[in-house]
Every structure is written in structure tokens, then in C-alpha cells.
Design a protein around this motif. Structure first.
Motif, PDB file in Angstrom:
ATOM      1  N   ASP A  20       0.868  -1.004   0.390  1.00 31.85           N
ATOM      2  CA  ASP A  20      -0.279   0.044   0.552  1.00 31.85           C
ATOM      3  C   ASP A  20       0.979   1.252  -0.079  1.00 31.85           C
ATOM      4  OD1 ASP A  20      -2.360  -1.241  -0.026  1.00 31.85           O
ATOM      5  OD2 ASP A  20      -2.493  -1.435   1.956  1.00 31.85           O
ATOM      6  N   ARG A  21       2.175   0.776   0.505  1.00 37.83           N
ATOM      7  CA  ARG A  21       2.869   2.590   0.807  1.00 37.83           C
ATOM      8  C   ARG A  21       2.591   2.968  -1.351  1.00 37.83           C
ATOM      9  NH1 ARG A  21       6.267   5.382  -1.770  1.00 37.83           N
ATOM     10  NH2 ARG A  21       6.065   3.945  -3.365  1.00 37.83           N
ATOM     11  N   LYS A  22       2.223   4.282  -1.057  1.00 36.93           N
ATOM     12  CA  LYS A  22       2.264   5.519  -2.336  1.00 36.93           C
ATOM     13  C   LYS A  22       2.150   6.824  -1.378  1.00 36.93           C
ATOM     14  CE  LYS A  22      -3.092   4.871  -1.977  1.00 36.93           C
ATOM     15  NZ  LYS A  22      -3.533   4.239  -2.773  1.00 36.93           N
ATOM     16  N   THR A  23       2.474   8.267  -2.738  1.00 31.97           N
ATOM     17  CA  THR A  23       2.854   8.476  -2.667  1.00 31.97           C
ATOM     18  C   THR A  23       1.113   9.376  -2.428  1.00 31.97           C
ATOM     19  OG1 THR A  23       4.556   9.549  -2.793  1.00 31.97           O
ATOM     20  CG2 THR A  23       3.369  11.017  -2.919  1.00 31.97           C
ATOM     21  N   ILE A  24       0.835  10.114  -2.038  1.00 28.60           N
ATOM     22  CA  ILE A  24      -0.494  10.779  -1.090  1.00 28.60           C
ATOM     23  C   ILE A  24      -0.682  12.419  -1.032  1.00 28.60           C
ATOM     24  CG2 ILE A  24      -2.598  11.037  -0.753  1.00 28.60           C
ATOM     25  CD1 ILE A  24      -2.704   8.190   0.281  1.00 28.60           C
ATOM     26  N   ARG A  25      -1.108  13.009  -1.800  1.00 29.59           N
ATOM     27  CA  ARG A  25      -0.815  14.656  -2.178  1.00 29.59           C
ATOM     28  C   ARG A  25      -1.668  14.880  -2.527  1.00 29.59           C
ATOM     29  NH1 ARG A  25       2.409  12.602  -6.727  1.00 29.59           N
ATOM     30  NH2 ARG A  25       4.463  13.630  -6.522  1.00 29.59           N
ATOM     31  N   ASN A  26      -3.316  14.746  -1.747  1.00 29.56           N
ATOM     32  CA  ASN A  26      -4.172  15.007  -1.048  1.00 29.56           C
ATOM     33  C   ASN A  26      -4.479  14.689   0.230  1.00 29.56           C
ATOM     34  OD1 ASN A  26      -6.510  16.625  -1.373  1.00 29.56           O
ATOM     35  ND2 ASN A  26      -7.668  14.963  -2.850  1.00 29.56           N
ATOM     36  N   THR A 100       6.950  24.212  -1.591  1.00 28.73           N
ATOM     37  CA  THR A 100       6.737  24.954  -1.748  1.00 28.73           C
ATOM     38  C   THR A 100       5.374  24.416  -2.457  1.00 28.73           C
ATOM     39  OG1 THR A 100       8.297  23.500  -3.687  1.00 28.73           O
ATOM     40  CG2 THR A 100       8.969  25.569  -2.585  1.00 28.73           C
ATOM     41  N   GLN A 101       5.086  23.264  -2.520  1.00 26.64           N
ATOM     42  CA  GLN A 101       4.340  22.906  -3.209  1.00 26.64           C
ATOM     43  C   GLN A 101       2.721  23.368  -2.359  1.00 26.64           C
ATOM     44  OE1 GLN A 101       6.475  19.155  -3.635  1.00 26.64           O
ATOM     45  NE2 GLN A 101       4.563  18.915  -5.793  1.00 26.64           N
ATOM     46  N   SER A 102       1.023  23.469  -3.742  1.00 27.82           N
ATOM     47  CA  SER A 102       0.658  23.550  -2.679  1.00 27.82           C
ATOM     48  C   SER A 102      -0.298  22.455  -2.110  1.00 27.82           C
ATOM     49  CB  SER A 102      -0.975  24.226  -3.857  1.00 27.82           C
ATOM     50  OG  SER A 102      -1.236  23.369  -4.199  1.00 27.82           O
ATOM     51  N   ALA A 159      11.705  16.866  -2.120  1.00 31.34           N
ATOM     52  CA  ALA A 159      12.309  17.906  -2.082  1.00 31.34           C
ATOM     53  C   ALA A 159      12.206  19.064  -2.545  1.00 31.34           C
ATOM     54  CB  ALA A 159      13.344  16.994  -4.080  1.00 31.34           C
ATOM     55  N   PHE A 160      10.998  19.516  -3.044  1.00 31.37           N
ATOM     56  CA  PHE A 160      10.757  20.996  -2.561  1.00 31.37           C
ATOM     57  C   PHE A 160      11.008  21.447  -1.912  1.00 31.37           C
ATOM     58  CE2 PHE A 160       8.932  19.807  -7.896  1.00 31.37           C
ATOM     59  CZ  PHE A 160      10.469  20.164  -8.549  1.00 31.37           C
ATOM     60  N   VAL A 161      11.376  21.535  -1.263  1.00 29.81           N
ATOM     61  CA  VAL A 161      11.763  22.401   0.185  1.00 29.81           C
ATOM     62  C   VAL A 161      12.149  23.878   0.054  1.00 29.81           C
ATOM     63  CG1 VAL A 161      11.936  22.879   2.324  1.00 29.81           C
ATOM     64  CG2 VAL A 161      11.131  20.607   1.743  1.00 29.81           C
TER      65      VAL A 161
HETATM   66  C1  LIG Z   1      14.425  12.250  -3.848  1.00 25.54           C
HETATM   67  C2  LIG Z   1      12.935  12.144  -4.163  1.00 25.54           C
HETATM   68  C3  LIG Z   1      12.210  13.256  -3.812  1.00 25.54           C
HETATM   69  C4  LIG Z   1      10.809  13.644  -4.505  1.00 25.54           C
HETATM   70  N1  LIG Z   1      10.584  14.588  -4.786  1.00 25.54           N
HETATM   71  C5  LIG Z   1       9.107  15.787  -4.434  1.00 25.54           C
HETATM   72  C6  LIG Z   1       8.553  16.719  -4.000  1.00 25.54           C
HETATM   73  O1  LIG Z   1       9.379  17.609  -4.357  1.00 25.54           O
HETATM   74  N2  LIG Z   1       6.855  17.091  -4.704  1.00 25.54           N
HETATM   75  C7  LIG Z   1       6.714  15.432  -4.786  1.00 25.54           C
HETATM   76  O2  LIG Z   1       5.216  15.897  -5.523  1.00 25.54           O
HETATM   77  N3  LIG Z   1       6.662  14.385  -4.820  1.00 25.54           N
HETATM   78  C8  LIG Z   1       8.242  14.348  -4.720  1.00 25.54           C
HETATM   79  N4  LIG Z   1       8.788  12.239  -4.477  1.00 25.54           N
HETATM   80  C9  LIG Z   1       7.125  11.312  -4.642  1.00 25.54           C
HETATM   81  C10 LIG Z   1       7.919  10.803  -5.495  1.00 25.54           C
HETATM   82  O3  LIG Z   1       6.789  12.144  -7.157  1.00 25.54           O
HETATM   83  C11 LIG Z   1       6.517   9.344  -5.849  1.00 25.54           C
HETATM   84  O4  LIG Z   1       7.818   9.132  -5.118  1.00 25.54           O
HETATM   85  C12 LIG Z   1       6.841   8.882  -7.868  1.00 25.54           C
HETATM   86  O5  LIG Z   1       6.316  10.041  -8.206  1.00 25.54           O
HETATM   87  C13 LIG Z   1       6.435   7.885  -6.627  1.00 25.54           C
HETATM   88  O6  LIG Z   1       4.956   7.839  -6.703  1.00 25.54           O
HETATM   89  P1  LIG Z   1       5.217   7.087  -5.067  1.00 25.54           P
HETATM   90  O7  LIG Z   1       5.594   7.613  -4.022  1.00 25.54           O
HETATM   91  O8  LIG Z   1       3.032   7.117  -4.902  1.00 25.54           O
HETATM   92  O9  LIG Z   1       5.275   5.204  -6.014  1.00 25.54           O
HETATM   93  C14 LIG Z   1      10.280  12.912  -3.684  1.00 25.54           C
HETATM   94  C15 LIG Z   1      10.631  11.663  -4.167  1.00 25.54           C
HETATM   95  C16 LIG Z   1      11.714  11.014  -4.020  1.00 25.54           C
HETATM   96  C17 LIG Z   1      12.306   9.332  -4.197  1.00 25.54           C
END
Ligand SMILES: Cc1cc2nc3c(=O)[nH]c(=O)nc-3n(C[C@H](O)[C@H](O)[C@H](O)COP(=O)(O)O)c2cc1C
Length: 190
Positions: A20-26, A100-102, A159-161
Motif C-alpha cells: 500500500d505504500r504510495k505518495t498521496i498529495r491530496n 513550495t507546493q500547494s 525535495a521541493f523545500v
Molecule cells: C528524492 C525524492 C524527492 C521527491 N520530491 C518530491 C517533491 O518535491 N514533490 C513531490 O510532489 N513529490 C516528490 N517525490 C515523490 C515522488 O514524486 C513519488 O515518489 C513518485 O512520483 C512515485 O510515486 P509513489 O511514491 O506513489 O510510488 C520525491 C521522491 C523522492 C524519492
């Protein structure tokens, strides 16, 4: 600020959390309960072997050069891993500086990962310090991702800090480098 003692039993099986690990921005603005924040910080970079100050994430030569600043709505804190508490750093809402992202400024928790490169032993090449501290930050970030997956939370590594802005805000020393931010909260509905 005292944190409840972390609950280190339970959670979902590791393979399910990995699945289930994933990036959720919302992310919803709803606050996390103190217990969840406590558990999150322990998972990220807590003490798991008190006898020798061992941690949930590895660091090169066990330098433990990373500090987590915890940006909440009411204040910025420094995670004191040994005391498992939050030390106040700055009062007020500074979440708009956490990235820096919304979506960052409205999320309940933002972690900012800061490496103190002065903690490495003398004579170590600058490239090694940079590489090793980035690896260290990555382990912490994955701990947070897996904890979030286990708890049904949203997490977003960034990373966007604006490192210069955070350095000014936190009054960091030249040897302290802002590496990454990571946002955590409940997934927004809908
Ligand atoms: C070193 C690194 C920097 C990242 N920086 C950002 C970022 O600044 N903004 C962002 O929205 N996602 C950032 N991400 C998240 C990645 O975009 C995300 O992990 C990738 O799209 C894959 O999606 P997942 O995590 O759902 O598998 C970063 C991930 C890594 C590993």
C-alpha cells in the motif's frame, strides 16, 4: 511538548504496508491525534534500542546526523528522539515554509529533515557527507511511508523545500543542511 509513549505493538503486516505504500498529495487539514503523531515520529526516527541509543533508521557509522523538525499548525518543534518529546522551536503557523507546493501549508504535519554535517568525523569528504546524509534521510522517509500505509494515512516525500527559507526560519548553522520535507495527514475525502 510531551508525546504519549509510542505504541510499538500492532500495525499492519509489513508486506501489506509495502503493498500500500504510495505518495498521496491530496491531504485533509484534519489534525492527527497525539498518539498517532507519537507513533509516527517513533517509526520515523525513534529510539528502538535504548541500551545503545539505537534507532529505527540506519545512519553511516551510526552518526545519527539527522534531526526532524515537526511543523504543526500551532508551532515548529524539534523531535527529541531520546526523550521522545517535541521541543518548541518557533511559535505560530509556519507550514507555508515547509514546502513550495500547494497542499503543504494546510496539511496537519510536515516533517523537515535536516542533516548536521558537522557531526561526521573529521576528514570525511564532502561528497561522502552529502551521499550518506541523503541515504539516511531516505530511510527515515521510507519509515514514514510505511507507517502511513500501515495506518491508512497519506504521506508525501518532497525535495521541493526552499532550503534557504527554512534555514532562515529555523536559524540553522552553516553545517546544517535542509534535505527533504515529508507531509503526513489523513487522505482527503473524495
Ligand atoms: C528524492 C525524492 C524527492 C521527491 N520530491 C518530491 C517533491 O518535491 N514533490 C513531490 O510532489 N513529490 C516528490 N517525490 C515523490 C515522488 O514524486 C513519488 O515518489 C513518485 O512520483 C512515485 O510515486 P509513489 O511514491 O506513489 O510510488 C520525491 C521522491 C523522492 C524519492
Amino acid at each position: 511538548m510531551a508525546l504519549p509513549r509510542p505504541q510499538i505493538q500492532g500495525g499492519r503486516p509489513l508486506m501489506q504496508a509495502l503493498n500500500d505504500r504510495k505518495t498521496i498529495r491530496n491531504i485533509s487539514s484534519e489534525k492527527l491525534p497525539p498518539q498517532t503523531l507519537s507513533n509516527l515520529l517513533w517509526a520515523a526516527w525513534g529510539v528502538n534500542r535504548a541500551a545503545n541509543n539505537g534507532r529505527t533508521a540506519p545512519s553511516a557509522m551510526n552518526t545519527q546526523e539527522i534531526s526532524l523538525y515537526v511543523v504543526l499548525e500551532q508551532a515548529v518543534y524539534l523531535f527529541d528522539e531520546k526523550a521522545h518529546s517535541l521541543k518548541p522551536v518557533l511559535a505560530g503557523d509556519h507550514r507555508d515554509k515547509a514546502g513550495t507546493q500547494s497542499g503543504v501549508a494546510t496539511a496537519p504535519v510536515n516533517l523537515i529533515c535536516v542533516a548536521d554535517l558537522d557531526k561526521y568525523r573529521d576528514g570525511l569528504a564532502a561528497e561522502s557527507k552529502t551521499a550518506w546524509s541523503n541515504a539516511h534521510a531516505g530511510f527515515i522517509g521510507q519509515n514514514v511511508y510505511l507507517f502511513a500505509a500501515s495506518e491508512g494515512l497519506a504521506s508525501w516525500f518532497r525535495a521541493f523545500v526552499d532550503g534557504a527559507a527554512v534555514t532562515r526560519l529555523l536559524n540553522l548553522r552553516p553545517g546544517q543542511k535542509v534535505l527533504y520535507g515529508q507531509t503526513v495527514g489523513y487522505p482527503a475525502k473524495g
